[in-house]
Enzyme design. Structure first.
Site, PDB file in Angstrom:
ATOM      1  N   GLU A 424       0.844  -1.214   0.000  1.00 40.79           N
ATOM      2  CA  GLU A 424       0.000   0.000   0.000  1.00 40.79           C
ATOM      3  C   GLU A 424       0.877   1.262   0.000  1.00 40.79           C
ATOM      4  O   GLU A 424       0.529   2.284   0.591  1.00 40.79           O
ATOM      5  CB  GLU A 424      -0.955   0.032   1.208  1.00 40.79           C
TER       6      GLU A 424
HETATM    7  C1  LIG Z   1       3.131  -9.831  -0.041  1.00 36.73           C
HETATM    8  C2  LIG Z   1       2.912  -8.732  -1.002  1.00 36.73           C
HETATM    9  C3  LIG Z   1       1.653  -8.496  -1.502  1.00 36.73           C
HETATM   10  C4  LIG Z   1       1.451  -7.482  -2.434  1.00 36.73           C
HETATM   11  N1  LIG Z   1       0.207  -7.332  -3.011  1.00 36.73           N
HETATM   12  C5  LIG Z   1       0.074  -6.521  -4.086  1.00 36.73           C
HETATM   13  C6  LIG Z   1      -1.137  -6.525  -4.849  1.00 36.73           C
HETATM   14  O1  LIG Z   1      -2.108  -7.214  -4.530  1.00 36.73           O
HETATM   15  N2  LIG Z   1      -1.193  -5.742  -5.966  1.00 36.73           N
HETATM   16  C7  LIG Z   1      -0.152  -4.953  -6.354  1.00 36.73           C
HETATM   17  O2  LIG Z   1      -0.278  -4.279  -7.357  1.00 36.73           O
HETATM   18  N3  LIG Z   1       1.011  -4.921  -5.641  1.00 36.73           N
HETATM   19  C8  LIG Z   1       1.148  -5.691  -4.531  1.00 36.73           C
HETATM   20  N4  LIG Z   1       2.330  -5.699  -3.821  1.00 36.73           N
HETATM   21  C9  LIG Z   1       3.420  -4.864  -4.256  1.00 36.73           C
HETATM   22  C10 LIG Z   1       3.754  -3.743  -3.286  1.00 36.73           C
HETATM   23  O3  LIG Z   1       2.773  -2.759  -3.348  1.00 36.73           O
HETATM   24  C11 LIG Z   1       5.159  -3.239  -3.637  1.00 36.73           C
HETATM   25  O4  LIG Z   1       6.056  -4.243  -3.210  1.00 36.73           O
HETATM   26  C12 LIG Z   1       5.481  -1.921  -2.995  1.00 36.73           C
HETATM   27  O5  LIG Z   1       4.717  -0.902  -3.570  1.00 36.73           O
HETATM   28  C13 LIG Z   1       6.962  -1.558  -3.153  1.00 36.73           C
HETATM   29  O6  LIG Z   1       7.415  -1.726  -4.448  1.00 36.73           O
HETATM   30  P1  LIG Z   1       8.742  -2.573  -4.719  1.00 36.73           P
HETATM   31  O7  LIG Z   1       8.600  -3.881  -4.028  1.00 36.73           O
HETATM   32  O8  LIG Z   1       8.990  -2.593  -6.157  1.00 36.73           O
HETATM   33  O9  LIG Z   1       9.886  -1.765  -3.974  1.00 36.73           O
HETATM   34  P2  LIG Z   1      10.731  -0.590  -4.592  1.00 36.73           P
HETATM   35  O10 LIG Z   1       9.852   0.426  -5.191  1.00 36.73           O
HETATM   36  O11 LIG Z   1      11.818  -1.155  -5.410  1.00 36.73           O
HETATM   37  O12 LIG Z   1      11.355   0.024  -3.269  1.00 36.73           O
HETATM   38  C14 LIG Z   1      12.525  -0.491  -2.635  1.00 36.73           C
HETATM   39  C15 LIG Z   1      12.930   0.481  -1.532  1.00 36.73           C
HETATM   40  O13 LIG Z   1      13.258   1.753  -2.103  1.00 36.73           O
HETATM   41  C16 LIG Z   1      12.447   2.754  -1.538  1.00 36.73           C
HETATM   42  N5  LIG Z   1      12.111   3.730  -2.575  1.00 36.73           N
HETATM   43  C17 LIG Z   1      11.595   3.514  -3.803  1.00 36.73           C
HETATM   44  N6  LIG Z   1      11.420   4.654  -4.455  1.00 36.73           N
HETATM   45  C18 LIG Z   1      11.831   5.636  -3.630  1.00 36.73           C
HETATM   46  C19 LIG Z   1      11.888   7.055  -3.714  1.00 36.73           C
HETATM   47  N7  LIG Z   1      11.448   7.726  -4.781  1.00 36.73           N
HETATM   48  N8  LIG Z   1      12.371   7.736  -2.661  1.00 36.73           N
HETATM   49  C20 LIG Z   1      12.782   7.100  -1.557  1.00 36.73           C
HETATM   50  N9  LIG Z   1      12.747   5.777  -1.407  1.00 36.73           N
HETATM   51  C21 LIG Z   1      12.274   5.046  -2.429  1.00 36.73           C
HETATM   52  C22 LIG Z   1      11.228   2.042  -1.000  1.00 36.73           C
HETATM   53  O14 LIG Z   1      10.604   2.772   0.038  1.00 36.73           O
HETATM   54  C23 LIG Z   1      11.827   0.744  -0.514  1.00 36.73           C
HETATM   55  O15 LIG Z   1      12.374   0.908   0.756  1.00 36.73           O
HETATM   56  C24 LIG Z   1       2.528  -6.666  -2.830  1.00 36.73           C
HETATM   57  C25 LIG Z   1       3.802  -6.884  -2.291  1.00 36.73           C
HETATM   58  C26 LIG Z   1       4.004  -7.900  -1.401  1.00 36.73           C
HETATM   59  C27 LIG Z   1       5.402  -8.136  -0.895  1.00 36.73           C
END
Ligand SMILES: Cc1cc2nc3c(=O)[nH]c(=O)nc-3n(C[C@H](O)[C@H](O)[C@H](O)COP(=O)(O)OP(=O)(O)OC[C@H]3O[C@@H](n4cnc5c(N)ncnc54)[C@H](O)[C@@H]3O)c2cc1C
Length: 614
Positions: A424
């Site tokens: 979220e």
């Molecule tokens: C169990 C699980 C269920 C999920 N369910 C859903 C679902 O039903 N539908 C769906 O669409 N998604 C879902 N997600 C995805 C989830 O919303 C994303 O994992 C989340 O938004 C983070 O994206 P990412 O994993 O690519 O991390 P990244 O975006 O790669 O982030 C990695 C790190 O970098 C930081 N970061 C990234 N960008 C910035 C910035 N601009 N400035 C500062 N820090 C930054 C983040 O805060 C984090 O600490 C789910 C994820 C999990 C693990």
């Protein structure tokens, strides 16, 4: 002391007094920083009516009978188990609480759906499946669908006959959600869009009948949302992800290979998908906070119970100050964020009522009302998930070695809690958004931050007012709160002026300001809830709540002082820095308060009750 009937008549007269108070529903999102709110204008969870309490009881009974006894089976992802549980929840009406009557639901208000999320939040993986289905899976259709789409999908989603998922994230598009590569191309006959792309981390993916899919049509800059049925064809998926926690929740990679989606299944308009995604996430965020607090309450009750049973050095460990400290801190944080959850929920309900009364279409009003409180939703997502992590971590600690055992309940709670800071919108993104949204509103003239910030800067140059101290109940706490608002406005205002266009790149400073605003918001909500409670029940019956308010106040003061100091050290210098640091010290002054004794009193009440009781 009141006799019972006197107490009832006292309460009745107090409630009618509160009702006669003219409700000031004009507070807007983010205005907590610049406006005072009267306690009569906030909703507190103690005010849920009989029907809402019955709904909560249904959810609680469902967890106790259907979920808690089989948590291991759920976590092993036994074939068909989670969808069957969702069906049972559907039969009980749990999935249809906030769905309008015309689509077969119960049409309850937003705060009732918060209550459902809260109670079900203790349901581990089931809670995740439930919230993905009822929230991000169902709401895009309910809020953005046209009449035909709503009539086709909502009744089945409300009963659980169809289960929903939400496909936004991709392998290379997580926090930067609008950068997704999934494509949609119109077929030559103009009847279908062919969707091709890879979605990742899709909750409920393994059993969903409906996928809300975000894709870009041709070379569009922005996403478009589509309602995709499992049977449209061209959908394949990877096996279940192996996860650290919420192991019972289905999480899949979903591949769309020229998946044909009828053109009438586009949601809203072309390129409106990112807006849909963001608005639906606002709702997801505040509900996540509700669920996190529900989970926290359960963990605290288990930890209190264990501390009463476990004997070391010939005494129950609940007799030790170190353990009592933990219990009181856990309870305080839960009480504080819970106060904010339901205040914000009611603000959303009130905004909705006002918009509808002003002639806005109900669907639009639903969205607009949550959008108005997007700042609070972002704060609550961060605070709720961090309280849950704090509580589960201390829960493990209270259980000692048993906390580390997979045979005892803390193991699952600890692992399941962790995801809440990631999905979220990660907590980093939500902290950044908190400040970003407030500043954008200020720039648009919707939120007057700079006026009050300038007034605070002028106050810094003046001689402090040493007028007579107001000793009435809550006067000291209100003064502390007002000062914390000033501290936040001073730092935020100076950062805007000093850094101008580069502020958006100064993430550490933005995080400092987000923390200051968060502490202010949660403290204000805790104060208003406690004040209202005291007005209803009298000071004596609210001793625990008063203690928790003051314990939290000390935490908020320290948190604001630390974040403010770090920010000022980073962007200010010379005389200006010195002056603002003096101001920060003045605004974060608090009279000595024996938090140790207050924690002892709070812990005593909880330990005697053998569970969380506030
Ligand atoms: C169990 C699980 C269920 C999920 N369910 C859903 C679902 O039903 N539908 C769906 O669409 N998604 C879902 N997600 C995805 C989830 O919303 C994303 O994992 C989340 O938004 C983070 O994206 P990412 O994993 O690519 O991390 P990244 O975006 O790669 O982030 C990695 C790190 O970098 C930081 N970061 C990234 N960008 C910035 C910035 N601009 N400035 C500062 N820090 C930054 C983040 O805060 C984090 O600490 C789910 C994820 C999990 C693990």
């Amino acid at each position: 002391m009141f006799f019972e009937n006197e107490l009832v008549s006292h309460l009745t007269s107090q409630i009618s007094h509160l009702k006669s108070h003219k409700m000031n529903k004009t507070i807007k999102g983010g205005e907590f920083l610049i406006k005072e709110t009267a306690y009569q204008d906030v909703f507190i969870p103690e005010e849920f009516d009989e029907e809402q309490q019955m709904i909560a009881k249904t959810c609680r009974d469902f967890l106790v009978t259907e979920i808690t006894p089989i948590l291991d089976r759920i976590d092993s992802q036994e074939e068909g188990l989670m969808p069957a549980l969702m069906d049972k929840a559907g039969e009980l009406g749990i999935l249809g609480v906030s769905i309008p009557d015309q689509y077969g639901g119960f049409g309850k208000n937003f705060n009732t759906s918060m209550l459902v999320a809260d109670v079900c939040g203790a349901g581990h993986s089931f809670a995740v499946a439930l919230s993905a289905h009822t929230g991000i899976g169902t709401l895009p259709i309910l809020y953005y669908g046209n009449e035909t789409q709503k009539a086709k999908y909502i009744p089945k989603l409300g009963t659980g006959e169809w289960k929903a998922s939400y496909c936004l994230t991709e392998p290379n598009s997580g926090s930067d959600a609008n950068s997704g590569k999934t494509k949609a191309t119109l077929t030559p006959d103009g009847k279908h869009y062919l969707i091709t792309g890879q979605k990742m981390w899709i909750t409920n993916g393994g059993f969903a009948d409906i996928f809300i899919v975000f894709a870009k049509i041709d070379d569009d800059k922005n996403l478009t949302a589509f309602i995709v049925e499992k049977d449209f064809g061209g959908i394949t998926m990877n096996p279940e992800e192996h996860k650290m926690g919420i192991k019972g929740s289905s999480t899949r990679q979903v591949f769309f290979n020229d998946c044909p989606v009828p053109v009438e299944n586009m949601l809203s308009e072309r390129e409106n998908g990112f807006k849909i995604a963001v608005n639906i996430l606002n709702i997801g965020r505040i509900k996540l906070s509700a669920a996190a607090i529900g989970g926290s309450r359960e963990v605290l009750s288990q930890a209190i119970n264990y501390s009463n049973e476990r004997i070391q050095f010939d005494r129950q460990i609940s007799k030790y100050g170190a353990i009592r400290y933990k219990i009181a801190e856990m309870a305080t944080k839960i009480y504080a964020v819970e106060s904010a959850n339901y205040r914000a929920g009611q603000n959303i309900d009130d905004a909705y009522d006002e918009l509808v009364a002003g002639g806005m279409d109900e669907g639009k009003a639903k969205l607009k009302s949550t959008e108005q409180f997007a700042v609070e939703c972002a704060i609550l997502k961060v605070w709720g998930s961090e309280v849950l992590d704090y509580v589960t971590d201390e829960g493990v600690q209270i259980y000692g070695g048993m906390g580390f055992s997979a045979e005892a309940p803390m193991d699952r709670s600890y692992r399941d809690a962790r995801i809440n800071r990631i999905f979220e919108g990660t907590n980093e993104i939500n902290r950044l958004l908190t400040v970003d949204m407030m500043l954008k509103r200020a720039m648009k003239g919707e939120l007057d931050l700079m006026g009050p910030a300038t007034a605070v800067a002028a106050e810094l140059m003046s001689i402090p007012d040493f007028g007579e101290e107001d000793t009435t109940l809550f006067a000291a706490e209100k003064k502390v709160l007002a000062n914390l608002k000033k501290a936040t406005l001073m730092v935020a205002g100076a950062a805007v002026q000093k850094l101008m266009m580069t502020l958006s790149k100064e993430q550490e400073i933005l995080m400092n300001i987000a923390d200051m605003a968060g502490y202010v918001y949660i403290l204000e909500c805790t104060l208003l809830r406690t004040e209202k409670l005291v007005s209803l029940k009298g000071e004596e019956s609210c001793a625990g709540q008063l203690d928790m308010l003051r314990i939290y106040m000390v935490e908020a003061v320290d948190g604001v002082a630390k974040a403010g100091k770090e920010a000022l050290w980073a962007f200010a210098d010379g005389d200006e820095q010195r002056m603002m640091l003096v101001g920060l010290r003045r605004f974060t002054k608090v009279e000595p308060f024996n938090v140790k004794d207050a924690r002892q009193r709070v812990a005593k009440q909880l330990i005697e009750a053998n569970k969380y009781i506030f």
